[in-house]
Design a protein around this motif. Sequence first.
Motif, PDB file in Angstrom:
ATOM      1  N   ALA A 201      11.092   6.696 -35.641  1.00  0.00           N
ATOM      2  CA  ALA A 201      11.910   7.465 -34.680  1.00  0.00           C
ATOM      3  C   ALA A 201      11.409   8.900 -34.591  1.00  0.00           C
ATOM      4  CB  ALA A 201      13.368   7.431 -35.090  1.00  0.00           C
ATOM      5  N   ARG A 202      11.060   9.461 -35.750  1.00  0.00           N
ATOM      6  CA  ARG A 202      10.551  10.849 -35.750  1.00  0.00           C
ATOM      7  C   ARG A 202       9.216  10.941 -35.015  1.00  0.00           C
ATOM      8  NH1 ARG A 202      12.746  11.716 -40.644  1.00  0.00           N
ATOM      9  NH2 ARG A 202      10.915  11.091 -41.811  1.00  0.00           N
ATOM     10  N   TYR A 203       8.374   9.925 -35.271  1.00  0.00           N
ATOM     11  CA  TYR A 203       7.080   9.919 -34.572  1.00  0.00           C
ATOM     12  C   TYR A 203       7.295   9.827 -33.059  1.00  0.00           C
ATOM     13  CZ  TYR A 203       2.925   8.088 -32.381  1.00  0.00           C
ATOM     14  OH  TYR A 203       1.890   7.891 -31.495  1.00  0.00           O
ATOM     15  N   LEU A 204       8.207   8.932 -32.651  1.00  0.00           N
ATOM     16  CA  LEU A 204       8.447   8.744 -31.211  1.00  0.00           C
ATOM     17  C   LEU A 204       8.978  10.028 -30.570  1.00  0.00           C
ATOM     18  CD1 LEU A 204       9.957   5.150 -31.037  1.00  0.00           C
ATOM     19  CD2 LEU A 204       7.662   5.878 -30.434  1.00  0.00           C
ATOM     20  N   GLU A 205       9.638  10.831 -31.386  1.00  0.00           N
ATOM     21  CA  GLU A 205      10.170  12.090 -30.873  1.00  0.00           C
ATOM     22  C   GLU A 205       9.048  13.059 -30.479  1.00  0.00           C
ATOM     23  OE1 GLU A 205      13.085  13.595 -33.531  1.00  0.00           O
ATOM     24  OE2 GLU A 205      14.152  14.623 -31.927  1.00  0.00           O
ATOM     25  N   GLU A 206       7.861  12.818 -31.054  1.00  0.00           N
ATOM     26  CA  GLU A 206       6.722  13.680 -30.689  1.00  0.00           C
ATOM     27  C   GLU A 206       6.003  13.149 -29.459  1.00  0.00           C
ATOM     28  OE1 GLU A 206       4.282  13.625 -34.161  1.00  0.00           O
ATOM     29  OE2 GLU A 206       5.924  14.347 -35.411  1.00  0.00           O
ATOM     30  N   THR A 207       6.388  11.968 -28.992  1.00  0.00           N
ATOM     31  CA  THR A 207       5.700  11.371 -27.842  1.00  0.00           C
ATOM     32  C   THR A 207       6.587  11.480 -26.601  1.00  0.00           C
ATOM     33  OG1 THR A 207       6.602   9.201 -28.260  1.00  0.00           O
ATOM     34  CG2 THR A 207       4.539   9.722 -29.373  1.00  0.00           C
ATOM     35  N   GLN A 208       6.260  10.689 -25.595  1.00  0.00           N
ATOM     36  CA  GLN A 208       7.009  10.750 -24.336  1.00  0.00           C
ATOM     37  C   GLN A 208       8.446  10.237 -24.451  1.00  0.00           C
ATOM     38  OE1 GLN A 208       5.371   7.897 -21.584  1.00  0.00           O
ATOM     39  NE2 GLN A 208       4.215   6.944 -23.218  1.00  0.00           N
ATOM     40  N   TYR A 209       8.802   9.693 -25.643  1.00  0.00           N
ATOM     41  CA  TYR A 209      10.174   9.185 -25.818  1.00  0.00           C
ATOM     42  C   TYR A 209      11.128  10.282 -26.283  1.00  0.00           C
ATOM     43  CZ  TYR A 209       7.909   4.662 -25.490  1.00  0.00           C
ATOM     44  OH  TYR A 209       7.193   3.606 -25.045  1.00  0.00           O
ATOM     45  N   LYS A 210      10.619  11.511 -26.373  1.00  0.00           N
ATOM     46  CA  LYS A 210      11.393  12.610 -26.950  1.00  0.00           C
ATOM     47  C   LYS A 210      12.778  12.755 -26.301  1.00  0.00           C
ATOM     48  CE  LYS A 210      11.051  17.540 -27.986  1.00  0.00           C
ATOM     49  NZ  LYS A 210      12.481  17.692 -27.923  1.00  0.00           N
ATOM     50  N   ASP A 211      12.801  12.847 -24.975  1.00  0.00           N
ATOM     51  CA  ASP A 211      14.077  13.089 -24.286  1.00  0.00           C
ATOM     52  C   ASP A 211      15.110  12.017 -24.616  1.00  0.00           C
ATOM     53  OD1 ASP A 211      12.949  15.249 -23.197  1.00  0.00           O
ATOM     54  OD2 ASP A 211      12.622  14.391 -21.184  1.00  0.00           O
ATOM     55  N   GLU A 212      14.663  10.763 -24.577  1.00  0.00           N
ATOM     56  CA  GLU A 212      15.593   9.652 -24.794  1.00  0.00           C
ATOM     57  C   GLU A 212      16.096   9.653 -26.244  1.00  0.00           C
ATOM     58  OE1 GLU A 212      12.751   9.273 -23.146  1.00  0.00           O
ATOM     59  OE2 GLU A 212      13.587   8.946 -21.150  1.00  0.00           O
ATOM     60  N   ILE A 213      15.157   9.900 -27.192  1.00  0.00           N
ATOM     61  CA  ILE A 213      15.560   9.924 -28.605  1.00  0.00           C
ATOM     62  C   ILE A 213      16.571  11.054 -28.815  1.00  0.00           C
ATOM     63  CG2 ILE A 213      14.745  10.366 -30.964  1.00  0.00           C
ATOM     64  CD1 ILE A 213      13.405   7.893 -30.379  1.00  0.00           C
ATOM     65  N   ASP A 214      16.281  12.228 -28.237  1.00  0.00           N
ATOM     66  CA  ASP A 214      17.182  13.374 -28.398  1.00  0.00           C
ATOM     67  C   ASP A 214      18.565  13.078 -27.837  1.00  0.00           C
ATOM     68  OD1 ASP A 214      15.292  14.786 -29.662  1.00  0.00           O
ATOM     69  OD2 ASP A 214      14.720  16.065 -27.960  1.00  0.00           O
ATOM     70  N   THR A 215      18.594  12.516 -26.633  1.00  0.00           N
ATOM     71  CA  THR A 215      19.885  12.275 -25.988  1.00  0.00           C
ATOM     72  C   THR A 215      20.677  11.195 -26.716  1.00  0.00           C
ATOM     73  OG1 THR A 215      18.551  12.464 -23.988  1.00  0.00           O
ATOM     74  CG2 THR A 215      20.873  12.022 -23.667  1.00  0.00           C
ATOM     75  N   LEU A 216      19.992  10.126 -27.105  1.00  0.00           N
ATOM     76  CA  LEU A 216      20.719   8.971 -27.641  1.00  0.00           C
ATOM     77  C   LEU A 216      21.006   9.086 -29.139  1.00  0.00           C
ATOM     78  CD1 LEU A 216      18.756   6.246 -25.670  1.00  0.00           C
ATOM     79  CD2 LEU A 216      21.156   6.834 -25.356  1.00  0.00           C
ATOM     80  N   SER A 217      20.356  10.072 -29.813  1.00  0.00           N
ATOM     81  CA  SER A 217      20.558  10.154 -31.263  1.00  0.00           C
ATOM     82  C   SER A 217      21.997  10.539 -31.624  1.00  0.00           C
ATOM     83  CB  SER A 217      19.553  11.111 -31.896  1.00  0.00           C
ATOM     84  OG  SER A 217      19.668  12.359 -31.286  1.00  0.00           O
ATOM     85  N   LYS A 218      22.751  11.041 -30.629  1.00  0.00           N
ATOM     86  CA  LYS A 218      24.170  11.347 -30.906  1.00  0.00           C
ATOM     87  C   LYS A 218      24.962  10.061 -31.132  1.00  0.00           C
ATOM     88  CE  LYS A 218      23.981  15.158 -27.719  1.00  0.00           C
ATOM     89  NZ  LYS A 218      23.324  14.594 -26.536  1.00  0.00           N
ATOM     90  N   ASP A 219      24.620   9.027 -30.371  1.00  0.00           N
ATOM     91  CA  ASP A 219      25.433   7.800 -30.406  1.00  0.00           C
ATOM     92  C   ASP A 219      24.857   6.708 -31.299  1.00  0.00           C
ATOM     93  OD1 ASP A 219      27.058   8.982 -28.496  1.00  0.00           O
ATOM     94  OD2 ASP A 219      25.726   8.330 -26.869  1.00  0.00           O
ATOM     95  N   TYR A 220      23.517   6.728 -31.470  1.00  0.00           N
ATOM     96  CA  TYR A 220      22.914   5.628 -32.225  1.00  0.00           C
ATOM     97  C   TYR A 220      21.990   6.171 -33.311  1.00  0.00           C
ATOM     98  CZ  TYR A 220      24.184   3.281 -27.885  1.00  0.00           C
ATOM     99  OH  TYR A 220      24.863   2.826 -26.804  1.00  0.00           O
ATOM    100  N   SER A 221      21.633   5.276 -34.207  1.00  0.00           N
ATOM    101  CA  SER A 221      20.643   5.672 -35.209  1.00  0.00           C
ATOM    102  C   SER A 221      19.803   4.447 -35.576  1.00  0.00           C
ATOM    103  CB  SER A 221      21.338   6.226 -36.442  1.00  0.00           C
ATOM    104  OG  SER A 221      22.100   5.196 -37.025  1.00  0.00           O
ATOM    105  N   GLY A 222      18.713   4.689 -36.285  1.00  0.00           N
ATOM    106  CA  GLY A 222      17.864   3.598 -36.784  1.00  0.00           C
ATOM    107  C   GLY A 222      17.309   2.718 -35.672  1.00  0.00           C
ATOM    108  N   THR A 223      17.350   1.407 -35.923  1.00  0.00           N
ATOM    109  CA  THR A 223      16.763   0.443 -34.986  1.00  0.00           C
ATOM    110  C   THR A 223      17.411   0.537 -33.610  1.00  0.00           C
ATOM    111  OG1 THR A 223      16.647  -0.981 -36.898  1.00  0.00           O
ATOM    112  CG2 THR A 223      16.077  -1.970 -34.813  1.00  0.00           C
ATOM    113  N   GLU A 224      18.749   0.648 -33.605  1.00  0.00           N
ATOM    114  CA  GLU A 224      19.482   0.701 -32.331  1.00  0.00           C
ATOM    115  C   GLU A 224      19.010   1.870 -31.476  1.00  0.00           C
ATOM    116  OE1 GLU A 224      23.725   0.633 -32.522  1.00  0.00           O
ATOM    117  OE2 GLU A 224      23.540  -1.461 -31.880  1.00  0.00           O
ATOM    118  N   LEU A 225      18.800   3.023 -32.137  1.00  0.00           N
ATOM    119  CA  LEU A 225      18.348   4.213 -31.409  1.00  0.00           C
ATOM    120  C   LEU A 225      17.010   3.939 -30.732  1.00  0.00           C
ATOM    121  CD1 LEU A 225      18.378   7.254 -30.716  1.00  0.00           C
ATOM    122  CD2 LEU A 225      17.346   7.677 -32.936  1.00  0.00           C
TER     123      LEU A 225
END
Lengths: 86, 349
Positions: free
Chosen positions: B47-71
């Motif tokens: 998840a941290r790695y993906l945050e450095e890629t083009q998935y950053k916005d989605e990880i940032d937005t969704l990390s409030k509601d989900y975590s781990g695999t679901e995120l």
Amino acid sequence: MAVETITDGGILYGLIAVGAGLATGLAGIGAGVGEQGIGAAVVGVVAEEPGFLGKGLFLMLLPETLIIFGLAVSLILMFAWTPFLV
Amino acid sequence: MPVLRLPKFGKPVKYAYITGRVRAMKTKLIPGEMYQRMMAMDVSEIARYLEETQYKDEIDTLSKDYSGTELIEHATFANLAKIYGKLLAVSIDEPSFLILEYLRRWDIWNIKTILRGKFYGADETEIAKYLVPAGELNMEYLSELAKKESIQEVISALEGSDLAPALANYDGKSLAPIENALDKLYYFRMERAVGGTLSVGGGLLLKYVRKEIDIKNLITLFRMNKAGVEASIIQENLIPGGKLYEDLNRLAGQPFGEFLRSLEGYPFWSSISDIATPDIEAISRVEARLKAYLIRYAWALSNYHPLSILPVLGYMVSKETEVSNIRKIVRGKEAGLPAELIEEQVVVA
């Protein structure tokens, strides 16, 4: 009223002027056709990678050299040839 | 509803912008060697790695509601839908028409997901997790469908739409026949909308899609021939329209060893020849190789036609594969599968 006659030299000069116009004009159209695709592609890439702007502009201006060739031919026709002909 | 036909001749220059853009977007895809490294990470590191890629916005937005695999699952699907939406938004005219025709597969995917969800009694939030609003049907419409009580209600809500003929023969027992019919309808519809016109772009899209149908049919054949299913049942499951349809139809129901020998000489054979042996256990390995072959085919074809729909198609296929690779790795990790088993499933072109 003096009657003006068209001399051979005059026709030649006229044709040279038309040729000079065509040389620059057609080169311009050609460069434009070439640039439309390159320009669109460059804008597409720059939208994703703003750092590509410099390289992109360089690529986009490459067909512009064609106009310089055309312009050079026109200038030669207009100024380097005509004085000897007429 | 009548199927729209491709309106007019396509000029290659119409594709200059969108192909330039997708070639730049391609550089942002996760490189093949990264999957190896991801397999050594745990889910939070991924998840941290993906945050450095083009998935950053989605990880940032969704990390409030989900975590781990679901995120990661949510973020990857949200990003996929966003990217496909962007491709549609930045293209006009013929490219836009063709991209939408291709993306209608996500409408089919979503309808299938809703039907499956209803079949197994999942609630609407559970179903919404797996929806990818990348096609014509938007999330509001799909959520409304997901709220319906039963499969019958979903089918009657879709009455009058393009998909209705495929849904009409639901027997109440199994979803397989209508899922199969939906797939066939998608390809049939695309052939109707895109084929038979003088557009070069449409022809190239169909050229790729025919190859895709062949590969799908081939995977079906691998699975069903290995399981020893009867020829007539296999033939029902094959999708018509592929270039090798007649050939593959003949191979249905053959003993597995003989089936493999018949495949030698086809262009895809070299990519599976080392693993396709009569005693192969995991057909998913063959499936991953064939999918990789299909991606390579799309990009190779786009080198011949640089200003066409093919680079866009290549990108869309690569992006979809990237998302499914990430999800496979994360799911595999969560289920505690060994790294070799996950690696076999990952598609690297």
